[in-house]
Design an enzyme around this catalytic site. Structure first.
Site, PDB file in Angstrom:
ATOM      1  N   TYR A 143       0.839  -1.117   0.092  1.00 47.91           N
ATOM      2  CA  TYR A 143      -0.029   0.084   0.138  1.00 47.91           C
ATOM      3  C   TYR A 143       0.850   1.414   0.383  1.00 47.91           C
ATOM      4  O   TYR A 143       0.481   2.167  -0.524  1.00 47.91           O
ATOM      5  CB  TYR A 143      -0.925   0.223   1.238  1.00 47.91           C
ATOM      6  CG  TYR A 143      -2.080  -0.715   0.953  1.00 47.91           C
ATOM      7  CD1 TYR A 143      -2.251  -2.285   0.776  1.00 47.91           C
ATOM      8  CD2 TYR A 143      -3.505   0.000   0.919  1.00 47.91           C
ATOM      9  CE1 TYR A 143      -3.456  -2.806   0.422  1.00 47.91           C
ATOM     10  CE2 TYR A 143      -4.814  -0.858   0.920  1.00 47.91           C
ATOM     11  CZ  TYR A 143      -4.675  -2.001   0.484  1.00 47.91           C
ATOM     12  OH  TYR A 143      -6.053  -2.650   0.272  1.00 47.91           O
ATOM     13  N   LYS A 194       3.703 -15.379   1.841  1.00 47.33           N
ATOM     14  CA  LYS A 194       4.122 -15.851   0.657  1.00 47.33           C
ATOM     15  C   LYS A 194       5.579 -16.130   0.652  1.00 47.33           C
ATOM     16  O   LYS A 194       6.282 -15.471  -0.184  1.00 47.33           O
ATOM     17  CB  LYS A 194       3.601 -15.266  -0.725  1.00 47.33           C
ATOM     18  CG  LYS A 194       2.179 -15.653  -1.146  1.00 47.33           C
ATOM     19  CD  LYS A 194       2.030 -16.777  -1.480  1.00 47.33           C
ATOM     20  CE  LYS A 194       2.296 -17.107  -2.835  1.00 47.33           C
ATOM     21  NZ  LYS A 194       2.106 -18.273  -3.492  1.00 47.33           N
ATOM     22  N   ASP A 227      -2.103 -18.161  -0.245  1.00 42.95           N
ATOM     23  CA  ASP A 227      -3.041 -18.731  -0.897  1.00 42.95           C
ATOM     24  C   ASP A 227      -3.649 -19.994  -0.401  1.00 42.95           C
ATOM     25  O   ASP A 227      -4.867 -19.953  -0.596  1.00 42.95           O
ATOM     26  CB  ASP A 227      -2.357 -19.022  -2.354  1.00 42.95           C
ATOM     27  CG  ASP A 227      -0.945 -19.948  -2.149  1.00 42.95           C
ATOM     28  OD1 ASP A 227      -0.621 -20.049  -1.145  1.00 42.95           O
ATOM     29  OD2 ASP A 227      -0.587 -20.700  -3.214  1.00 42.95           O
ATOM     30  N   ASP A 251      -6.202  -7.309   3.405  1.00 46.36           N
ATOM     31  CA  ASP A 251      -7.251  -6.934   2.465  1.00 46.36           C
ATOM     32  C   ASP A 251      -8.172  -7.919   1.879  1.00 46.36           C
ATOM     33  O   ASP A 251      -9.382  -7.793   2.277  1.00 46.36           O
ATOM     34  CB  ASP A 251      -6.531  -5.840   1.677  1.00 46.36           C
ATOM     35  CG  ASP A 251      -7.913  -5.163   0.755  1.00 46.36           C
ATOM     36  OD1 ASP A 251      -8.742  -4.604   1.486  1.00 46.36           O
ATOM     37  OD2 ASP A 251      -7.787  -4.886  -0.421  1.00 46.36           O
ATOM     38  N   ASP A 255     -11.981  -9.530   3.270  1.00 50.13           N
ATOM     39  CA  ASP A 255     -13.278  -9.667   2.679  1.00 50.13           C
ATOM     40  C   ASP A 255     -13.845 -11.050   2.619  1.00 50.13           C
ATOM     41  O   ASP A 255     -14.926 -11.138   2.698  1.00 50.13           O
ATOM     42  CB  ASP A 255     -13.000  -9.183   1.294  1.00 50.13           C
ATOM     43  CG  ASP A 255     -13.217  -7.571   0.958  1.00 50.13           C
ATOM     44  OD1 ASP A 255     -13.022  -7.008   1.814  1.00 50.13           O
ATOM     45  OD2 ASP A 255     -13.716  -7.319  -0.105  1.00 50.13           O
TER      46      ASP A 255
HETATM   47  C1  IPM Z   1     -10.328  -1.768   3.064  1.00 56.20           C
HETATM   48  C2  IPM Z   1     -10.697  -1.003   1.972  1.00 56.20           C
HETATM   49  C3  IPM Z   1      -9.551  -0.094   1.778  1.00 56.20           C
HETATM   50  C4  IPM Z   1      -8.243  -0.936   1.424  1.00 56.20           C
HETATM   51  C5  IPM Z   1      -9.812   0.811   0.236  1.00 56.20           C
HETATM   52  C6  IPM Z   1     -10.970   1.613   0.425  1.00 56.20           C
HETATM   53  C7  IPM Z   1      -8.587   1.670   0.132  1.00 56.20           C
HETATM   54  O1  IPM Z   1     -10.886  -2.000   0.822  1.00 56.20           O
HETATM   55  O2  IPM Z   1     -10.312  -1.048   4.173  1.00 56.20           O
HETATM   56  O3  IPM Z   1     -10.568  -3.060   3.175  1.00 56.20           O
HETATM   57  O4  IPM Z   1      -7.765  -1.222   0.534  1.00 56.20           O
HETATM   58  O5  IPM Z   1      -7.539  -1.066   2.512  1.00 56.20           O
HETATM   59 MG    MG Z   2     -10.749  -4.002   1.516  1.00 58.55          MG
END
Ligand code: IPM
Ligand code: MG
Length: 371
Positions: A143, A194, A227, A251, A255
């Protein structure tokens, strides 16, 4: 009497709608009297700040954030700002808050409320009772690594570059947090990286092993390739309790973990800095893991639960109000048990409600519990 200073940054899209519901909850706690109260400041972030001021977060908003005990963040982004330059894009506001306040420890708990076990895309037996904590390193890696650029080559092509960088101390401090948190949970940590492909992965492995040996030999540590971790999360999520990982893998894996709880709309998060040696307090930002959801924004459909649960995390980690955090989390579970569902978690035979109705129902449960 303790007055907790909160900075509310609703941001864009559904961030605005779900922030209203968290304000409803804050108002109830303020109305109860008691030894704790909240002072709420508000400001713009993301696309809303770009529209008003030309930047994704202003210096004034950063100054307010600096003095706040906790920052409550909605969501940023949307196609409206697709064409603004990369440096000023809506997400830059969030990344600046994370970086400037050194909020390196991102806690993303994925808890499957019993009432939602059938809303997950996985079988009930796999997700029922699920309680995973993804601990994402938040201020390093891909990032923020430089160079980060697109350069024009002489042959007419372009070359895009992102750089993944980690130092020993960055890995060590997040692994220590992982071990400390694990001690209050099941005592087991998975570290996902990884090391078979990436040099940063090799460093993550080596520093994790050393940190574990030197600081937390009582904790059970398992190393897992990132992975394979993604695959195992889908195959048998309950084998995990706490997964610590870098910024980019975190990240993605968070999700994935979120969907197991029924919906991305359910997952709160806390981003914490190092504890101040004098006060013992950490700078902290709380936000739902979901984004601004442009497809449903402005329609009153969004699920406010992740935002309200993020406020509960703020009470727990920044305000020393664990009892009230419990009350909020129980209120959420109750409303779900009573069959109320926003569109993202809707199931046959249950009651479909909008953002405000869900917020009011949770607020009512909190009122009752505190009465
Ligand atoms: C998260 C989001 C952010 C990230 C975006 C909005 C920049 O996806 O907080 O997971 O990638 O960290
Ligand atoms: Mg995210």
């Amino acid at each position: 009497m303790t007055t907790h200073k909160l900075l509310l940054l609703p941001g864009d899209g559904i961030g605005v709608e779900i922030s209203r519901e968290v304000e409803r909850v804050i108002a109830i706690l303020n109305g109860k009297g008691g030894p704790n109260s909240f002072e709420v400041e508000r400001d713009l972030v993301g696309g809303a700040a770009i529209d008003a001021h030309g930047v994704a977060i202003t210096e004034e908003a950063m100054a307010k954030a600096k003095t706040a005990d906790a920052i409550l963040f909605g969501a940023v982004g949307g196609s409206k700002w697709d064409d603004v330059p990369y440096e000023i894009r809506p997400e830059a506001g969030l990344l600046r808050l994370r970086k400037d306040f050194d909020l390196f420890a991102n806690l993303r708990p994925a808890i499957c409320y019993p009432a939602l076990a059938d809303a997950s895309s996985l079988k009930r037996s796999l997700v029922e009772g699920l309680d995973i904590l993804i601990l994402r390193e938040l201020t390093g890696g891909t990032y923020f690594g430089e160079p980060k650029e697109i350069v024009a080559l002489e042959n007419g092509q372009k070359r895009g570059v992102d750089t993944t960088i980690y130092t020993t101390s960055e890995i060590e401090r997040i692994v220590k947090v992982a071990c400390d948190l694990a001690r209050k949970r099941s005592g087991k940590v998975h570290m996902a990286a990884k090391w078979n492909v990436m040099k940063t992965g090799v460093l993550w492995r080596d520093v994790t092993v050393a940190t574990h040996r030197n600081h937390a030999p009582d904790i059970e540590l398992e190393l897992i390739l990132a992975d394979n971790c993604a695959m195992q999360l889908i195959r048998d999520p309950k084998q995990f309790d706490l997964i610590v990982t870098d910024n980019l893998f975190g990240d993605i894996l968070s999700d994935e973990a979120a969907m197991m709880t029924g919906s991305l709309g359910m997952l709160p998060s806390a981003s914490l800095g190092a504890a101040d040696p004098q006060t013992g307090r950490s700078k902290a930002l709380y936000e739902p893991v979901h984004g601004s959801a442009p497809d449903i924004s402005g329609q009153g459909l969004a699920n406010p639960i992740a935002m309200i649960a993020s406020f509960a995390m703020a009470l727990r980690y920044s305000c020393n109000m664990a009892a009230e955090a419990d009350v909020i989390e129980t209120a959420i579970a109750k409303v779900l048990d009573n069959g109320l569902r926003t569109a993202d978690i809707m199931q046959n035979g249950l009651t479909k409600v909008g953002t405000e109705e869900m917020g009011r129902a949770i607020a009512a449960e909190i009122e009752t519990a505190l009465a």
